[in-house]
Design a protein around this motif. Structure first.
Motif, PDB file in Angstrom:
ATOM      1  N   ILE A  85       1.249  -0.909  -0.325  1.00 51.93           N
ATOM      2  CA  ILE A  85       0.155   0.018  -0.393  1.00 51.93           C
ATOM      3  C   ILE A  85       1.610   1.100  -0.520  1.00 51.93           C
ATOM      4  N   GLU A  86       0.294   2.616  -0.842  1.00 54.93           N
ATOM      5  CA  GLU A  86       1.284   3.067  -0.689  1.00 54.93           C
ATOM      6  C   GLU A  86       1.529   4.341   0.743  1.00 54.93           C
ATOM      7  N   LYS A  87       2.034   4.709   0.615  1.00 56.37           N
ATOM      8  CA  LYS A  87       3.189   4.858   2.083  1.00 56.37           C
ATOM      9  C   LYS A  87       2.351   5.841   2.579  1.00 56.37           C
ATOM     10  N   GLY A  88       1.718   7.105   1.618  1.00 58.37           N
ATOM     11  CA  GLY A  88       1.104   8.255   2.239  1.00 58.37           C
ATOM     12  C   GLY A  88      -0.447   7.243   2.395  1.00 58.37           C
ATOM     13  N   VAL A  89      -0.986   6.809   1.762  1.00 57.40           N
ATOM     14  CA  VAL A  89      -2.658   5.914   1.876  1.00 57.40           C
ATOM     15  C   VAL A  89      -2.382   5.230   3.185  1.00 57.40           C
ATOM     16  N   THR A  90      -0.896   4.226   3.791  1.00 56.18           N
ATOM     17  CA  THR A  90      -0.699   4.097   5.304  1.00 56.18           C
ATOM     18  C   THR A  90      -0.656   4.676   6.457  1.00 56.18           C
ATOM     19  N   LEU A  91       0.278   5.386   5.900  1.00 53.36           N
ATOM     20  CA  LEU A  91       0.214   6.615   7.176  1.00 53.36           C
ATOM     21  C   LEU A  91      -1.214   7.275   7.589  1.00 53.36           C
ATOM     22  N   ARG A  92      -2.104   7.606   6.362  1.00 52.71           N
ATOM     23  CA  ARG A  92      -3.290   8.533   7.160  1.00 52.71           C
ATOM     24  C   ARG A  92      -4.002   7.383   7.599  1.00 52.71           C
ATOM     25  N   THR A  93      -3.979   6.135   7.371  1.00 49.21           N
ATOM     26  CA  THR A  93      -4.631   5.219   7.928  1.00 49.21           C
ATOM     27  C   THR A  93      -4.658   4.885   9.136  1.00 49.21           C
ATOM     28  N   ALA A  94      -3.083   5.134   9.650  1.00 47.78           N
ATOM     29  CA  ALA A  94      -2.781   4.658  10.792  1.00 47.78           C
ATOM     30  C   ALA A  94      -2.585   5.605  12.201  1.00 47.78           C
ATOM     31  N   LEU A  95      -2.469   7.118  10.813  1.00 45.90           N
ATOM     32  CA  LEU A  95      -2.722   8.111  11.833  1.00 45.90           C
ATOM     33  C   LEU A  95      -4.521   8.711  12.854  1.00 45.90           C
ATOM     34  N   SER A  96      -5.592   7.748  11.653  1.00 44.86           N
ATOM     35  CA  SER A  96      -6.503   7.717  12.073  1.00 44.86           C
ATOM     36  C   SER A  96      -7.015   6.673  12.561  1.00 44.86           C
ATOM     37  N   LEU A  97      -6.103   5.144  13.279  1.00 42.81           N
ATOM     38  CA  LEU A  97      -6.695   4.328  14.490  1.00 42.81           C
ATOM     39  C   LEU A  97      -5.849   4.477  15.027  1.00 42.81           C
ATOM     40  N   ALA A  98      -4.508   6.070  15.124  1.00 51.39           N
ATOM     41  CA  ALA A  98      -3.883   5.963  16.398  1.00 51.39           C
ATOM     42  C   ALA A  98      -4.338   6.551  18.369  1.00 51.39           C
ATOM     43  N   GLN A  99      -4.896   5.086  18.543  1.00 53.52           N
ATOM     44  CA  GLN A  99      -6.773   6.021  19.814  1.00 53.52           C
ATOM     45  C   GLN A  99      -7.014   4.661  20.457  1.00 53.52           C
ATOM     46  N   GLY A 100      -6.852   4.931  21.897  1.00 51.68           N
ATOM     47  CA  GLY A 100      -7.890   3.884  22.516  1.00 51.68           C
ATOM     48  C   GLY A 100      -8.692   3.346  22.106  1.00 51.68           C
ATOM     49  N   GLY A 101      -9.880   2.876  22.067  1.00 51.34           N
ATOM     50  CA  GLY A 101     -11.261   3.207  21.839  1.00 51.34           C
ATOM     51  C   GLY A 101     -12.874   2.009  23.202  1.00 51.34           C
ATOM     52  N   GLU A 102     -13.411   2.250  22.738  1.00 52.89           N
ATOM     53  CA  GLU A 102     -14.677   1.563  23.718  1.00 52.89           C
ATOM     54  C   GLU A 102     -14.495   0.538  23.968  1.00 52.89           C
ATOM     55  N   PHE A 103     -14.417  -0.217  23.058  1.00 51.59           N
ATOM     56  CA  PHE A 103     -14.262  -1.572  23.881  1.00 51.59           C
ATOM     57  C   PHE A 103     -12.871  -1.963  24.610  1.00 51.59           C
ATOM     58  N   GLY A 104     -12.164  -0.872  23.882  1.00 45.87           N
ATOM     59  CA  GLY A 104     -11.259  -1.115  25.140  1.00 45.87           C
ATOM     60  C   GLY A 104     -11.270  -0.680  26.462  1.00 45.87           C
ATOM     61  N   PHE A 105     -12.641  -0.257  26.391  1.00 44.68           N
ATOM     62  CA  PHE A 105     -12.386   0.423  28.415  1.00 44.68           C
ATOM     63  C   PHE A 105     -13.227  -1.130  28.500  1.00 44.68           C
TER      64      PHE A 105
END
Length: 660
Positions: A320-340
């Protein structure tokens, strides 16, 4: 005691209403608002609300109903369509992240069970925050948006094995963890199989019989019984409540009652899920966090950096293109509701120590707080870090589009090549009219382009893409999909490039009709209103009304911008109250009783127009007079029909009855 509990409920509701309102004003997700409420009123801080076992047990049903709705939305066709991204990249992200965190925390001295759960908590991201933010930024259908959704789908599925394994991990102290894990998995598979089999044979007939009774109360009660009973079955089997609810939702998704069930269960889910996040917030001890602050900041940084690096590595090996991968990674760089939810289960089973749970809980919350800002700037960061590859790829795409469309003139630009866009293209082809279509679904674009059609991958809101499809020589631009925010951006961009080009817009209804027209839309076609016109024309023709009269009636409505169809009775449906722009104007009627102020007065004497009330009809002596004259005199027993907002209706009623 009774008054104490009631006071706690009042305090909790009051602070929740105020806090959620403030968070929405700053475009922050309600999840964070509920967590903040719990932090404030919990026993570790203000101590206004007690953190009791009963409260936690009730709050757990928020997760139960959340998992039930996740099961409802579970779609095998969607999984098959995105199987490479979901089961390839998604599975790799969850698996590698969990393992990496497990290794780190075991090295820091945590037990294997605790490290495994912390890995699971950190591996998951916030579906609510990511989807909301990407939607607002019109990126949900972009390459990184679709990839983010695929990974989120697997993360939701990954919760299920965690729900089975966590109760078994509490047996580690007895030295029987391997046996317990194996037994838990086998038991989980057996229970799921039995429940799915019984649901397949019994569920549809049961709800069919309930639906035949035409009782909404009974239908809702049956849904609650079914979901809670399924949760009880898995809990009785030594598994989790949420697992049973997920299975129940999956079974319900296979029936024709799916959508009605989703609507009926939503109020219970939202209220109890809010309570669940409040109880999670109550666990956070701000006083003890002062000593742990360096660890919290390090952990937050670690969560963001680790998740970005892991997704970048996976994306690299997936091609996958690096720019697309980075944007995906930044979008998912947090915890979540199910983690609680996993964290709460681990605490209830005594697997995590208090200090570690405080650090993880605070870190996940902080990662969610900063997440909207990171997602908002994902494009900027990708261009800065991977300017050559990212910009080069975009330029190549634009150049490719330009090469295929630079010779076409007097063409139609179709924004969105879904079902409606493709239908429109068929009519254009019959008339030998050239067109260029833009869409963000790579499968549709590839198949249509391979078939020789002028269909290209591109975001219609971008200036460069519109220029690439030769907007300077196009005859018309048409927006074929229902997305108000995207339509607004496309119209604004189009009018900057070509102020004179006609723009046709498809919408679901007339809520934003005036706004889109003010932005420069030549025609706005609301689906619901056009469906009404089509059905009406067929009905009138079947009733023997001459074609010319039917055509004139339909064209008169269109000529007045659907003014006649704007006026209708809303009934109990109040629409989406979360949308502040939603039109609330509607028809209201009032029968005039003896002694009312308006009796004997002409409509013009009441000056209802000064309070934004329009009288549309007056029923007198059993006959309804549409558009009555302002000189009409109102009598006792008349029915006055007027068009206004709910507030205007109250003012109109007061004016008609008591003259105020």
């Amino acid at each position: 005691m009774h008054h104490s509990v009631l006071l706690e409920i009042v305090i909790l509701l009051l602070i929740s209403v105020v806090t959620v309102s403030l968070f929405r004003r700053f475009h922050l997700p309600p999840v964070l608002a509920y967590l903040f409420v719990g932090i404030l009123v919990g026993p570790h801080n203000w101590g206004w609300v007690a953190d009791t076992d009963n409260t936690r047990f009730l709050a757990e049903f928020g997760v139960v109903f959340l998992m039930f709705t996740v099961g409802l939305e579970f779609s095998f066709p969607q999984l098959l369509a995105m199987r490479k991204e979901v089961f390839g990249i998604g599975a790799a992200q969850v698996g590698i992240t969990t393992f990496a965190v497990l290794v780190i925390f075991v090295a820091l001295g945590e037990s294997l069970a605790a490290a495994f759960i912390i890995g699971g908590v950190i591996a998951l991201s916030s579906t609510a925050i990511v989807i909301k933010q990407l939607n607002e930024q019109l990126e949900i259908n972009s390459r990184h948006g679709r990839l983010s959704v695929a990974i989120l789908i697997f993360q939701d599925l990954a919760v299920i094995p965690f729900l089975i394994i966590i109760p078994a991990l509490s047996m580690e102290a007895n030295g029987s963890i391997a046996v317990e894990l194996a037994f838990a998995v086998l038991k989980g598979v057996f229970v799921i199989g039995v429940m799915l089999a019984l649901g397949h044979w019994l569920l549809r007939p049961l709800f069919y019989q309930v639906a035949k009774l035409h009782s909404s109360e009974l239908f809702t009660l049956t849904i609650l019984l079914f979901s809670v009973a399924a949760a009880w079955v898995t809990d009785f089997a030594g598994l989790s409540l949420a697992l049973g609810a997920f299975i129940a939702g999956m079974m319900m998704a296979e029936t024709e009652f799916k959508h009605q069930v989703e609507v009926d269960i939503r109020p219970f889910r939202d209220v109890l899920l809010g309570l669940f996040f409040v109880t999670i917030g109550m666990l956070l001890n701000l006083h003890s966090l002062l000593d742990l602050l360096p660890w919290v900041l390090a952990t937050v940084t670690g969560i963001i950096v680790l998740k970005v690096l892991i997704i970048m590595v996976i994306g690299h090996y997936a091609g996958i293109e690096k720019g697309v991968t980075l944007r995906t990674a930044l979008s998912l760089a947090q915890g979540g509701e199910f983690g609680f939810a996993l964290l709460a289960m681990a605490l209830n089973n005594g697997i995590l120590s208090d200090a570690v749970s405080q650090i993880i809980l605070a870190s996940v919350i902080l990662s969610m707080v900063v997440s909207p800002f990171i997602i908002k700037n994902n494009g900027y960061l990708a261009k800065r870090l991977f300017a050559n590859s990212y910009v080069k790829s975009r330029k190549q795409n634009i150049q490719s589009i330009n090469e295929e469309t630079h010779d076409i003139k007097d063409h139609v630009i179709i924004c969105g090549y879904g079902r409606i866009g493709q239908n429109i293209a068929q009519f254009l082809k019959q008339e030998n009219i050239e067109y260029a279509a833009l869409d963000l679904d790579p499968v549709i674009v590839k198949e249509a382009h391979d078939a020789g059609e002028h269909v290209f991958y591109g975001d219609s809101t971008h200036k460069e893409i519109l220029e690439a499809v030769n907007i300077s020589s196009a005859r018309v631009l048409l927006i074929s999909y229902d997305d108000h925010h995207a339509a607004t951006a496309i119209i604004q961009q189009t009018k900057r490039l070509r102020p004179d080009i006609p723009v046709l817009v498809r919408t679901r209804d007339d809520t934003h009709l005036a706004e889109l027209q003010s932005l420069g839309a030549t025609e706005v076609v609301p689906e619901t209103l056009e469906a009404s016109l089509t059905l009406s024309s067929h009905l009138l023709l079947l009733l023997g009304v001459p074609m010319n009269r039917v055509t004139k009636a339909i064209e008169d409505v269109r000529g007045t911008r659907y003014q006649l169809l704007h006026q209708f009775y809303h009934g109990q449906s109040v629409g989406d109250v979360s949308d502040p722009e939603l039109s609330r104007l509607g028809l209201h009627s009032l029968m005039i009783p003896e002694g009312a102020y308006c009796i004997g007065k002409q409509i013009k004497d009441l000056e209802l127009d000064k309070i934004d009330v329009e009288v549309t009809a007056l029923r007198q002596d059993g006959k309804c007079n549409q558009k009555p004259s302002v000189d009409s005199v109102i009598k006792s027993g008349d029915v006055v029909v007027y068009y206004t907002s709910p507030e205007g209706a109250e003012k109109a009623e007061a004016k008609l009855l008591i003259g105020k």
